[in-house]
Scaffold this active site. Structure first.
Site, short mmCIF file in Angstrom:
data_model
loop_
_atom_site.label_atom_id
_atom_site.label_comp_id
_atom_site.label_asym_id
_atom_site.label_seq_id
_atom_site.Cartn_x
_atom_site.Cartn_y
_atom_site.Cartn_z
N PRO A 1 -54.74 76.29 -8.32
CG PRO A 1 -56.55 77.73 -7.95
CD PRO A 1 -56.10 76.32 -7.78
CG HIS A 2 -49.47 77.17 -8.60
ND1 HIS A 2 -50.32 76.36 -9.33
CD2 HIS A 2 -48.34 77.28 -9.34
CE1 HIS A 2 -49.71 75.99 -10.45
NE2 HIS A 2 -48.52 76.54 -10.49
N GLY A 3 -49.21 80.74 -7.44
CA GLY A 3 -48.55 81.92 -7.99
C GLY A 3 -47.51 81.60 -9.05
#
Length: 145
Positions: A63-65
């Site tokens: 998960p990342h922005g």
């Protein structure tokens, strides 16, 4: 002094989560607590997941922005959450390892390539899923040059 991108304190073992949203929030909250990102970054991580799954295969999600979340990143950091029971990321994809990423000025790309190398080996995934200490996790990543 800059912090280590993947520090021992960024590793959470034996977590239990009910949903992928909860898993992503947990992964992001470590980055917030340790001062890598503003709290708004977690929303951007959830937004990214809506756009396209961060499930990478082999029980791993990263998960990342979103692209526009860079302003919420104070410094590059990586969080690591081990979920031995697994969490459903949709479409039958079970995730046991979440690696949350906050990158600034491409500093995280080096460690990201290490993560990719480590996670491409099923044997390493098994070791990471069954690791009993943060040191064990770190040593698996340190073996990669």
């Amino acid at each position: 002094m800059t912090k280590s991108i993947l520090a021992k304190e960024n590793i959470l073992l034996n977590a239990a989560v009910a949903s992928k949203e909860e898993a992503i929030k947990l992964t992001g909250s470590i980055l917030v607590e340790k001062g890598y990102v503003d709290a708004n970054y977690i929303e951007k991580m959830l937004e990214r997941e809506q756009l396209t799954s961060t499930y990478m295969g082999n029980f791993v999600a990263i998960p990342h922005g979103t692209e526009d979340s860079k302003s919420f990143v104070k410094e590059s950091g990586i969080s690591f959450v081990q979920v031995p029971q697994g969490v459903d990321f949709g479409a039958g994809n079970i995730v046991k390892l979440l690696i949350g990423i906050a990158g600034k000025d491409n500093e995280h790309l080096d460690i990201l390539s290490k993560i990719a190398i480590v996670c491409s080996e099923e044997e390493n995934i098994e070791k990471l899923v069954s690791a009993k200490s943060a040191d064990e996790i770190l040593s698996i990543f340190e073996e990669v040059n």
